[in-house]
Design a protein around this motif. Structure first.
Motif, mmCIF file in Angstrom:
data_model
loop_
_atom_site.group_PDB
_atom_site.id
_atom_site.type_symbol
_atom_site.label_atom_id
_atom_site.label_comp_id
_atom_site.label_asym_id
_atom_site.label_seq_id
_atom_site.Cartn_x
_atom_site.Cartn_y
_atom_site.Cartn_z
ATOM 1 N N LEU A 1 31.403 22.014 43.058
ATOM 2 C CA LEU A 1 30.145 22.444 42.886
ATOM 3 C C LEU A 1 29.995 23.779 43.467
ATOM 4 O O LEU A 1 29.430 24.945 43.051
ATOM 5 C CB LEU A 1 29.131 21.560 43.761
ATOM 6 N N VAL A 2 30.704 24.127 44.745
ATOM 7 C CA VAL A 2 30.682 25.596 45.257
ATOM 8 C C VAL A 2 31.053 26.635 44.275
ATOM 9 O O VAL A 2 30.766 27.686 44.022
ATOM 10 C CB VAL A 2 31.360 25.635 46.644
ATOM 11 N N LEU A 3 32.217 26.050 43.760
ATOM 12 C CA LEU A 3 33.094 27.181 42.610
ATOM 13 C C LEU A 3 32.282 27.428 41.480
ATOM 14 O O LEU A 3 32.040 28.718 40.953
ATOM 15 C CB LEU A 3 34.317 26.592 42.203
ATOM 16 N N LYS A 4 31.504 26.257 41.056
ATOM 17 C CA LYS A 4 30.303 26.581 40.028
ATOM 18 C C LYS A 4 29.448 27.455 40.456
ATOM 19 O O LYS A 4 28.944 28.527 39.623
ATOM 20 C CB LYS A 4 29.872 25.227 39.456
ATOM 21 N N ALA A 5 28.892 27.410 41.534
ATOM 22 C CA ALA A 5 27.896 28.233 41.876
ATOM 23 C C ALA A 5 28.386 29.652 42.109
ATOM 24 O O ALA A 5 27.580 30.720 41.799
ATOM 25 C CB ALA A 5 27.125 27.684 43.403
ATOM 26 N N MET A 6 29.290 29.812 42.634
ATOM 27 C CA MET A 6 30.068 31.195 42.679
ATOM 28 C C MET A 6 30.169 31.976 41.412
ATOM 29 O O MET A 6 29.909 33.051 41.331
ATOM 30 C CB MET A 6 31.259 31.416 43.552
ATOM 31 N N LYS A 7 30.539 31.149 40.639
ATOM 32 C CA LYS A 7 30.893 31.785 39.127
ATOM 33 C C LYS A 7 29.385 32.150 38.723
ATOM 34 O O LYS A 7 29.604 33.250 37.854
ATOM 35 C CB LYS A 7 31.558 30.641 38.150
ATOM 36 N N LYS A 8 28.342 31.714 38.951
ATOM 37 C CA LYS A 8 27.135 32.211 38.626
ATOM 38 C C LYS A 8 26.519 33.404 39.282
ATOM 39 O O LYS A 8 25.999 34.386 38.803
ATOM 40 C CB LYS A 8 26.136 30.866 38.501
ATOM 41 N N ASP A 9 26.748 33.337 40.550
ATOM 42 C CA ASP A 9 26.291 34.566 41.619
ATOM 43 C C ASP A 9 27.181 34.352 42.603
ATOM 44 O O ASP A 9 27.359 33.307 43.533
ATOM 45 C CB ASP A 9 24.956 34.244 41.682
ATOM 46 N N VAL A 10 27.876 35.342 43.083
ATOM 47 C CA VAL A 10 28.821 35.106 44.283
ATOM 48 C C VAL A 10 27.881 35.214 45.540
ATOM 49 O O VAL A 10 28.456 34.450 46.478
ATOM 50 C CB VAL A 10 29.666 36.482 44.446
ATOM 51 N N GLY A 11 26.937 35.420 45.389
ATOM 52 C CA GLY A 11 25.857 35.496 46.771
ATOM 53 C C GLY A 11 25.697 33.977 47.091
ATOM 54 O O GLY A 11 25.279 33.592 48.154
ATOM 55 N N ALA A 12 25.924 33.073 46.280
ATOM 56 C CA ALA A 12 25.503 31.715 46.416
ATOM 57 C C ALA A 12 26.599 31.099 47.429
ATOM 58 O O ALA A 12 26.086 29.960 48.169
ATOM 59 C CB ALA A 12 25.625 30.761 44.894
ATOM 60 N N LEU A 13 27.501 31.839 47.619
ATOM 61 C CA LEU A 13 28.548 31.420 48.718
ATOM 62 C C LEU A 13 27.793 31.286 50.076
ATOM 63 O O LEU A 13 28.347 30.490 51.144
ATOM 64 C CB LEU A 13 29.748 32.112 48.789
ATOM 65 N N LYS A 14 26.743 31.907 50.378
ATOM 66 C CA LYS A 14 26.201 31.903 51.748
ATOM 67 C C LYS A 14 25.685 30.524 51.715
ATOM 68 O O LYS A 14 25.475 30.046 53.051
ATOM 69 C CB LYS A 14 24.901 32.946 51.859
ATOM 70 N N PHE A 15 25.434 29.684 50.980
ATOM 71 C CA PHE A 15 25.100 28.385 51.021
ATOM 72 C C PHE A 15 26.000 27.213 51.281
ATOM 73 O O PHE A 15 25.646 26.052 51.433
ATOM 74 C CB PHE A 15 23.836 27.886 49.859
ATOM 75 N N ALA A 16 27.326 27.673 51.031
ATOM 76 C CA ALA A 16 28.403 26.721 50.934
ATOM 77 C C ALA A 16 28.713 26.224 52.385
ATOM 78 O O ALA A 16 28.378 26.910 53.370
ATOM 79 C CB ALA A 16 29.742 27.389 50.286
ATOM 80 N N ALA A 17 29.406 25.163 52.697
ATOM 81 C CA ALA A 17 29.436 24.379 53.837
ATOM 82 C C ALA A 17 30.525 25.379 54.469
ATOM 83 O O ALA A 17 31.415 25.961 54.114
ATOM 84 C CB ALA A 17 30.296 23.324 53.820
ATOM 85 N N GLN A 18 30.375 25.798 55.941
ATOM 86 C CA GLN A 18 31.053 26.530 56.718
ATOM 87 C C GLN A 18 32.734 26.249 56.697
ATOM 88 O O GLN A 18 33.647 26.787 56.508
ATOM 89 C CB GLN A 18 30.778 26.631 58.089
#
Length: 389
Positions: free
Chosen positions: A75-92
């Motif tokens: 899911l995190v990879l999928k989010a990043m592929k849409k927008d790298v900024g989405a990584l700020k919401f990934a688990a630490q």
């Protein structure tokens, strides 16, 4: 967006309010707007299928997914592929996992910004980042590491901007950057910027052609960053500078006289709004002229003008998404946000959080939401015998 599509969007979003726990409603709504995930029930925000549907249209929907979903690599990879900024919401814990970090960096070097402090200090991780995207050099403390800077400028010559000052004097390194991207000229040391022979060494075929005004204008029209190397006289010619600035507005840095000419800057801005960023001072009058070109000119106005409600209203009424560049208070102003949404419904993404969650703003697309005043309470007439008492 057509009226039919808009009605469909409203109806889909409204489904989640009708029943936040119904999965079929959520899937239909998320197909048109991923950030509607915020209105779904906690159970659905923990449902991988539902979250995947949201991320398919908007990576930033990850912020409303459950903690477990934010730990999910897929899911995190999928989010990043849409927008790298989405990584700020990934688990630490994911952003501290070196293997996963290298997987992210292989896809987007700018993911480096969101990694744990420990991984950012890892030279192997930094090398992976600049190898994929030289601009990642800006995000790290390895700007004095010649090998890593060389890797960065090989990928993106303009990354020399972020190198340590002493490396901007390194002729071999700067030459490597220039061969990759001539705009690197702006970030080289003054000594190397003044070295016209260096340029001719890199581009020997230009030595004869640069004696012709026509040829020079053709070349700077294709590669504006060449302007400083065409010779003192031609580098000040307004028409030559205009051709170069339209191709690369940053050349205005090296044309102070024309940069101070409001009419000239606005003329370039007609072709590329970024020219406004190099004007030393923009008055309100000039700002009005710039906003007539495009509401997105708001991005390049001084902060005090981006907080001017009348100016911002004018900008968002023509270009709804210019709301992204408005002052913080105005992005929380219902009048401004509704005006922006009336021009472009996606402007809602740039509104203050409380308005992004306001159902009326979502559903009425900029129109004034209807108000329902409670009926007046009937006033009972006192009985006659009571009046006489």
């Amino acid at each position: 967006m057509s009226e039919k599509a808009l009605k469909g969007l409203h109806a889909s979003i409204d489904l989640i309010w009708k029943d936040p726990a119904r999965k079929d409603y959520a899937l239909k709504a998320l197909a048109v707007h991923g950030r509607a995930l915020q209105f779904a029930s906690p159970e659905l925000r923990a449902d991988k299928e539902v979250v995947q549907k949201a991320l398919k249209s908007d990576g930033w929907a990850l912020q409303w997914a459950s903690q477990e979903c934010r730990k999910d690599r897929e899911l995190v990879l999928k989010a990043m592929k849409k927008d790298v900024g989405a990584l700020k919401f990934a688990a630490q814990e994911l952003l501290a996992d070196k293997d996963f970090a290298l997987e992210l960096l292989a896809l987007n070097g700018l993911a480096y910004e969101f990694l744990s402090a420990e991984l950012k200090a890892d030279r192997q991780v930094a090398k992976a980042a600049v190898t994929q995207d030289g601009r990642a050099l800006e995000l790290m403390e390895f700007q004095g590491d010649r090998e890593l800077v060389h890797k960065a400028v090989q990928q993106n010559g303009a990354a020399i901007e972020f190198a340590a000052p002493e490396l901007k004097e390194d002729k071999l390194l700067v030459t490597s950057a220039l061969k990759n991207d001539t705009s690197a000229y702006h970030w080289a040391s003054q000594e190397l910027r003044d070295d016209r022979e260096l340029w001719l060494q890199i581009c020997p075929e230009r030595s004869e052609r640069w004696r012709s005004v026509r040829q020079v204008m053709e070349e700077v029209s294709k590669e504006g960053a060449l302007l400083p190397m065409v010779g003192d006289i031609l580098a000040k010619d307004p028409e030559v500078v205009f051709r170069a600035a339209v191709q690369n507005p940053s050349v205005l840095r090296d044309a102070p006289e024309l940069r101070n000419d409001t009419e000239f800057v606005l003329r370039v801005a007609q072709q590329d709004l970024r020219a406004l960023a190099f004007a030393p001072e923009l008055s309100r009058e000039v700002a009005l002229q710039a906003l007539q070109i495009s509401g997105n000119a708001l991005e390049y106005l001084p902060q005090e003008l981006r907080e001017d409600k009348a100016l911002v209203l004018g900008a968002v009424q023509t270009t709804g998404t210019a709301l992204a560049f408005a002052g913080e208070d105005l992005r929380a102003d219902p009048e401004v946000v509704l005006a922006a949404c009336a021009a472009d419904r996606t402007a809602l993404l740039y509104a203050a959080p409380e308005l992004r969650r306001d159902k009326a703003v979502w559903l009425y697309n900029g129109a004034t939401p209807p108000s329902f005043d409670p009926p007046e309470e009937p006033v009972e007439e006192p009985k006659k015998d009571e009046e006489e008492v």
